[in-house]
Design an enzyme around this catalytic site. Structure first.
Site, mmCIF file in Angstrom:
data_model
loop_
_atom_site.group_PDB
_atom_site.id
_atom_site.type_symbol
_atom_site.label_atom_id
_atom_site.label_comp_id
_atom_site.label_asym_id
_atom_site.label_seq_id
_atom_site.Cartn_x
_atom_site.Cartn_y
_atom_site.Cartn_z
ATOM 1 C CG HIS A 97 -34.116 -9.252 5.078
ATOM 2 N ND1 HIS A 97 -35.166 -10.032 5.520
ATOM 3 C CD2 HIS A 97 -34.403 -8.932 3.791
ATOM 4 C CE1 HIS A 97 -36.040 -10.197 4.527
ATOM 5 N NE2 HIS A 97 -35.596 -9.535 3.465
ATOM 6 C CG ASN B 149 6.908 -9.690 -6.901
ATOM 7 O OD1 ASN B 149 6.283 -9.734 -5.850
ATOM 8 N ND2 ASN B 149 6.322 -9.495 -8.080
ATOM 9 N N GLY B 150 7.476 -12.071 -4.439
ATOM 10 C CA GLY B 150 6.819 -13.360 -4.206
ATOM 11 C C GLY B 150 7.000 -13.778 -2.762
ATOM 12 C CD GLU C 244 -9.424 0.575 -3.438
ATOM 13 O OE1 GLU C 244 -10.115 0.612 -4.463
ATOM 14 O OE2 GLU C 244 -8.452 -0.180 -3.331
ATOM 15 C CE LYS D 124 -3.695 -0.596 -10.873
ATOM 16 N NZ LYS D 124 -5.080 -0.197 -10.584
ATOM 17 C CE LYS E 124 -11.945 1.983 -6.297
ATOM 18 N NZ LYS E 124 -12.140 0.733 -6.953
ATOM 19 C CD1 TRP F 171 1.766 -3.769 -0.385
ATOM 20 C CD2 TRP F 171 1.903 -5.991 -0.077
ATOM 21 N NE1 TRP F 171 0.620 -4.185 0.255
ATOM 22 C CE2 TRP F 171 0.674 -5.544 0.454
ATOM 23 C CE3 TRP F 171 2.202 -7.346 -0.005
ATOM 24 C CZ2 TRP F 171 -0.243 -6.396 1.048
ATOM 25 C CZ3 TRP F 171 1.288 -8.200 0.594
ATOM 26 C CH2 TRP F 171 0.080 -7.719 1.114
ATOM 27 C CB CYS G 22 7.607 -6.649 -4.785
ATOM 28 S SG CYS G 22 7.468 -7.003 -3.045
ATOM 29 N NE ARG H 254 4.690 -4.989 -9.885
ATOM 30 C CZ ARG H 254 4.061 -5.762 -10.759
ATOM 31 N NH1 ARG H 254 3.606 -5.242 -11.879
ATOM 32 N NH2 ARG H 254 3.892 -7.041 -10.535
ATOM 33 C CD GLU I 41 -15.212 -0.902 -7.567
ATOM 34 O OE1 GLU I 41 -15.051 -1.922 -6.888
ATOM 35 O OE2 GLU I 41 -14.260 -0.228 -8.004
HETATM 36 O O1 M6R Z 1 -5.218 -6.655 -11.265
HETATM 37 P P1 M6R Z 1 -6.541 -7.196 -10.841
HETATM 38 O O2 M6R Z 1 -7.673 -6.625 -11.604
HETATM 39 O O3 M6R Z 1 -6.581 -8.711 -10.852
HETATM 40 O O4 M6R Z 1 -6.707 -6.763 -9.335
HETATM 41 C C1 M6R Z 1 -7.771 -7.231 -8.557
HETATM 42 C C2 M6R Z 1 -7.910 -6.445 -7.267
HETATM 43 O O5 M6R Z 1 -6.761 -6.610 -6.491
HETATM 44 C C3 M6R Z 1 -8.136 -4.950 -7.517
HETATM 45 O O6 M6R Z 1 -9.259 -4.738 -8.305
HETATM 46 C C4 M6R Z 1 -8.297 -4.217 -6.182
HETATM 47 O O7 M6R Z 1 -9.472 -4.611 -5.557
HETATM 48 C C5 M6R Z 1 -8.272 -2.683 -6.402
HETATM 49 N N1 M6R Z 1 -7.407 -2.056 -5.434
HETATM 50 C C6 M6R Z 1 -9.581 -2.047 -6.225
HETATM 51 O O8 M6R Z 1 -9.536 -0.671 -6.419
#
Ligand code: M6R
Length: 651
Positions: free
Chosen positions: A544, A122-123, A528, A646, A525, A96, A2, A36, A521
């Protein structure tokens, strides 16, 4: 999670009453904050009576609200269809969804039944159901299913209470401020709240509890934002709002109190990101821009860190008593890294380096799992939080829990003044610059870089490494930006590879040792951004179980260990043969002179030569480009992938 923006202006001679600045600032803020959350967006404008055009103004509400489900564009179209009058104050929200689907009704702002008070949040309000039931019993009518709506109705009730009480009314210029003090005490959960009252069109009242809020100070106008991006184009002069504070904001005044109304202060700071950081600078997407900024992100994170006199790496913030702080770091017997998502994978990478350099055990724990498993944390533990935003609630809570158990805490963070930074004992900033794209890219490489610097800092103060040894590693790190650039220069060829694979349904990523977190990672990527099933595995684990998945339809990316680790390298080459024997295509990332990789793989991305521990800083780059290109070739919005936000400020 948010985005929140607020604007108070209109009293200054330069900012004329009939301008649409309140609207423009709010919409610009929402445009920048959309990363956000992008399920719905809304805006409320407060207009003084003189701005109401017809004679019947006395009977009109001075609050104007527009809100729409979907992307911000829908709200902008709605405003074009139903224009708004000039206003003095505005609040805007990009959502969000937590409670309630993303619909027009559930979008913020929420409004009191008499259309006098509007509020954004927000929250999460955890006791919302109970509060709602009580409000409904008192005759309040609800128009949404959100947790937030209870707050606006409570605020309206408390406003009535304050105005009916002579003593309370005299105490404050703005009844809304006093009403807010009474409301926040009834709420459980996390919140940043901004509210406007149609009867006082020049003021916005904000409140903060476990959710971010900053104030921007302008000339004859002031701003609220859930982060500085909300007002980055208008001012670089900002105030961090602290935990449990209420802010009363007008065009020329900012009054900060605690929840009991006692005067308080925030921390002033200068925003060092300029507005270009919040624009795409000619690129089609923020993500491409941010991948291309990776060499700079690493170089900036390294800049000026090494103190030639003391031979030590410098942190950005240390406690007042540095000697005591360093003494404690000398006696710690364990490091625990807490983080989420990409930041946690950066932590997994850093574990290899910190254990190797400092000979101290390092655990890496997903922040949301950490505090609920009764972890062994005490005054001899160093807990390192890693976060780009510095507002990830899971990470903040894990760090707070560690502090409560007596642990020393250090935050690796990209955002000045963020909550995690404020609460940590020590801070080492990543200097990635503003990262807008929801998928983390340049933050990841700068987090690894900063975590390595922290490892070297610990190694030198604990006596594990001499100054010249530290300096040698710093020198190697300083060569990394140019080598990342060599990979960024392969954007085209890696994109072509991705375009050729755009119809795949599933991909495996394999790595061994320090390549394993890179595989994780790389898979994240792809998931997502391209909504493709992807898994990262430790290459040794293949036999395994995961090998059962492999057939001709399952492309496999293999991150080969550096040739400087011959034993590991040989084992992964054997894995490649096992995969090929089962008909799958293999794509490798390998040292530039790795002849075997070229022999066995359908396509090999050459990694410029660096010491083995530094390879993750390079290996992730082609995987980011691959996921980016595959997603764009499917026509997907890479900057705002579905269901994500984000900054995850709820648990
Ligand atoms: O702001 P932060 O680094 O704490 O965020 C952590 C994760 O939410 C963030 O890295 C998320 O996994 C990303 N979308 C990955 O691309």
């Amino acid at each position: 999670m948010c985005g929140i923006v607020g604007y108070a202006g209109g009293n200054d001679k330069n900012i004329v009453d009939d301008s649409d600045r309140a609207l423009v600032v709010a919409l610009n803020g929402l445009t920048r904050l959309e990363y956000r959350g992008y399920d719905s967006a809304g805006i409320a404008l407060c207009t003084r009576p003189s701005n109401i055009l017809d004679d019947d103004s006395a009977s009109k509400s001075y609050l104007q609200v527009r809100k729409k489900a979907g992307r911000l564009k829908n709200l902008i179209d709605e405003i074009e269809t139903h224009p708004l009058l000039p206003a003095q104050t505005s609040i805007g929200h990009t959502r969000w969804a937590t409670h309630g689907e993303p619909t027009d009704f559930n979008a913020h702002p929420h409004i009191s039944n008499d259309l006098r008070v509007a509020l954004i949040h927000n929250g999460i309000i955890e006791n919302a159901s109970k509060l709602r039931q009580a409000l409904e019993e008192r005759g309040v009518h609800f128009t949404s299913v959100t947790d937030t709506e209870v707050v606006v109705h409570l605020l309206r009730e408390e406003l009535r209470f304050v105005e009916d009480d002579d003593n309370l009314r005299k105490k404050t210029k703005y009844p809304l401020t006093h009403a807010m003090q009474r409301v926040v005490k009834q709420l459980n959960g996390t919140f940043t709240l901004l509210a406007v009252d149609a009867s006082f069109s020049d003021v916005i009242v904000g409140a903060k509890h476990d959710s971010p809020l900053v104030v921007g100070l302008g000339d004859g106008e002031n701003f609220f934002g859930s982060d500085v991006v909300a007002f980055i184009e208008y001012t670089s002069n900002a105030i961090e709002i602290q935990q449990d504070q209420i802010v009363t904001l007008t065009s020329n005044d900012v009054v900060i109190t605690d929840f009991d109304g006692n005067l308080s202060t925030g921390k002033h700071f200068t925003v060092d990101w300029d507005v270009s950081a919040a624009t795409k600078s000619g690129y089609k997407t923020f993500m491409e821009k941010e991948i291309r900024e990776e060499p700079k992100a690493v170089a900036d994170t390294l800049l000026g860190r090494f103190d030639e006199t003391t031979g030590c790496i410098k942190l950005d913030k240390v406690p007042h008593d540095v000697n005591a702080f360093e003494e404690r770091l000398r006696t710690i017997n364990k490091v625990i890294i807490v983080a989420c998502g990409t930041a946690a994978y950066a932590g997994l990478v850093a574990r290899y380096a910190i254990e190797h350099w400092c000979r101290i055990p390092v655990e890496v724990e997903l922040a949301h799992e950490f505090r609920y498993r009764d972890p062994i944390v005490n005054s001899e533990t160093l807990v390192v939080s890693i976060s780009q935003s510095g507002e990830t609630m899971d990470t903040l809570m894990a760090q707070r829990y560690a502090s409560e158990q007596g642990a020393q805490t250090i935050s690796i963070c990209n955002t000045k003044g963020a909550s995690i930074v404020r609460e940590a004992d020590g801070v080492l900033y990543t200097r990635a610059g503003l990262e807008v794209s929801v998928a983390s890219t340049k933050a990841f490489v700068s987090q690894i870089t900063a975590a390595y610097l922290l490892g070297l800092y610990l190694a030198s103060i604990r006596g594990n490494k001499y100054t010249d040894e530290v300096l040698e590693i710093v020198d190697d790190l300083c060569e990394v930006p140019d080598k990342i650039q060599e990979l960024v220069d392969q954007f085209e060829s890696i994109s072509n590879l991705a375009h050729g694979l755009r119809d795949i349904k599933s991909v495996l990523f394999l790595g061994r040792n320090i390549g394993y977190p890179v595989a994780l990672e790389g898979a994240l990527k792809l998931k997502e951004l391209a909504y493709i099933h992807a898994e990262g595995f430790a290459a040794g684990e293949l036999k395994h179980g995961p090998i059962a998945l492999i057939d001709a339809n399952m492309p496999v990316f293999v991150i080969l260990p550096s040739l400087s680790r011959p034993q590991l390298h040989a084992k992964v080459i054997s894995n490649i043969q096992e995969i090929k024997a089962r008909g799958a295509q293999v794509f490798t990332i390998a040292d530039a002179q790795d002849i075997q990789a070229h022999e066995h793989a359908t396509f090999t991305i050459d990694r410029p030569i660096v010491p083995s521990l530094l390879t993750p800083l390079l290996d992730i780059v082609p995987l980011q480009i691959f996921a980016y290109a595959l997603a764009t070739s499917k026509g997907l919005d890479v900057d705002k992938p579905r269901n994500l936000a984000k900054s995850v400020t709820v648990e």
